[in-house]
Motif scaffolding. Structure first.
Motif, mmCIF file in Angstrom:
data_model
loop_
_atom_site.group_PDB
_atom_site.id
_atom_site.type_symbol
_atom_site.label_atom_id
_atom_site.label_comp_id
_atom_site.label_asym_id
_atom_site.label_seq_id
_atom_site.Cartn_x
_atom_site.Cartn_y
_atom_site.Cartn_z
ATOM 1 N N LYS A 2 80.413 -39.329 29.683
ATOM 2 C CA LYS A 2 79.274 -39.912 30.373
ATOM 3 C C LYS A 2 78.141 -40.150 29.380
ATOM 4 O O LYS A 2 77.836 -39.285 28.555
ATOM 5 N N VAL A 25 84.153 -46.128 27.714
ATOM 6 C CA VAL A 25 83.272 -45.500 28.699
ATOM 7 C C VAL A 25 83.337 -46.314 29.990
ATOM 8 O O VAL A 25 83.126 -47.527 29.972
ATOM 9 N N SER A 28 80.872 -46.823 35.517
ATOM 10 C CA SER A 28 80.274 -45.850 36.447
ATOM 11 C C SER A 28 79.788 -44.593 35.740
ATOM 12 O O SER A 28 79.062 -43.792 36.335
ATOM 13 N N ASP A 29 80.174 -44.401 34.464
ATOM 14 C CA ASP A 29 79.726 -43.248 33.693
ATOM 15 C C ASP A 29 78.567 -43.583 32.761
ATOM 16 O O ASP A 29 78.226 -42.789 31.878
ATOM 17 N N ASP A 62 73.715 -35.161 33.734
ATOM 18 C CA ASP A 62 75.170 -34.998 33.654
ATOM 19 C C ASP A 62 75.784 -35.670 32.430
ATOM 20 O O ASP A 62 77.005 -35.730 32.295
ATOM 21 N N ALA A 63 74.947 -36.175 31.531
ATOM 22 C CA ALA A 63 75.457 -36.944 30.395
ATOM 23 C C ALA A 63 76.067 -36.044 29.327
ATOM 24 O O ALA A 63 75.647 -34.903 29.130
#
Length: 265
Positions: A2, A25, A28-29, A62-63
């Protein structure tokens, strides 16, 4: 993996678009944060699955990789806003703020406990938006696995090179500033073509294809450019006359002077 990108300007938007068109990637991430909604809405219209927000802290939560695509004078402010919520053991922080090196980046991320994330200093160019960019990167505190991962991600967007930090200024001059210099050559050659009788569209098309052909020849053969020059210059011919006229006007020295001027002293 992400990826969060803070800043949706020319470079942040270019990286977001390049990543979205690639395969490493998922769209959506990718999460992009920007204070203004206009640029975010433009990205969302192109890539509906891409996440967008005006909340920097939400973007990085959340990355795995956090790319700071903000102006140098905004970098410390943005880091101060987000660093309290970062997981330094898991997340990687990469900055594209020109002129701010790894030491200054780490100092900005200091939370007083002696723990730092892996950090990257990135210098891409805008062609990354069409997956044809050139990115220079230097790292500190990163594992070989992370170095390989970052190289793979940016090589999908054109090409990428991991170098010592002292070489980053040269990379900025050749790749980031350099794309503007190439554009200026295209404009100059197009104007020359118009003076010689072509219409502007045909002249630019010819210059672009000729440049592409020159690059493809060098990539395929691995030769020094002068060896290819020798193939098209004949004694007393037109090409050598043109080259000598350009050199008399300072072609090579002007290019080198321009590159030197691009590097901060």
């Amino acid at each position: 993996m992400k990826v969060a990108i803070i800043g949706a300007g020319n470079m942040g938007g270019a990286v977001a678009r390049g990543l979205a068109m690639g395969n490493r990637v998922a769209v959506s991430d990718i999460m992009v944060a920007n204070p203004g909604r206009g640029k975010l809405e433009a990205l969302k219209a192109e890539f509906p699955d891409m996440g967008v927000t005006s909340d920097n802290c939400l973007a990085v939560r959340d990355a795995d990789v956090i790319i700071l695509a903000v102006k140098p004078w905004k970098l410390c402010e943005v880091i101060e806003e987000i660093k309290g919520g970062l997981d330094y053991g898991r997340q990687v922080v990469a900055s594209m703020a020109g002129g701010i090196g790894l030491g200054q980046l780490r100092a900005s991320l200091d939370r007083g406990d002696g723990i730092f994330p892996a950090v990257y200093y990135l210098i891409p160019n805008t062609a990354i938006a069409v997956m044809s960019g050139m990115t220079f990167m230097a790292s500190a505190g990163a594992s070989p696995e992370w170095d390989a991962c970052m190289l793979d991600m940016f090589r999908e967007l054109g090409d990428a090179m991991l170098v010592e930090e002292r070489q980053m200024d040269a990379g900025m001059a050749l790749a980031s500033c350099g794309i503007a210099y190439v554009m200026r050559y295209i404009r100059a050659a197009t104007e020359g073509g118009v003076e010689l009788g072509l219409n502007a569209r045909d002249a630019q098309r010819t210059v672009m294809q000729t440049m592409k052909g020159a690059v493809d020849l060098l990539a395929a053969g691995g030769l020094h450019p002068e060896m290819e020059v020798d193939r098209v210059t004949t004694p007393g011919g037109l090409t050598i006359r043109g080259l000598n006229a350009m050199e008399e006007a300072g072609f090579t020295s002007s290019v080198i002077k321009g590159l030197r001027a691009s590097v901060k002293k």
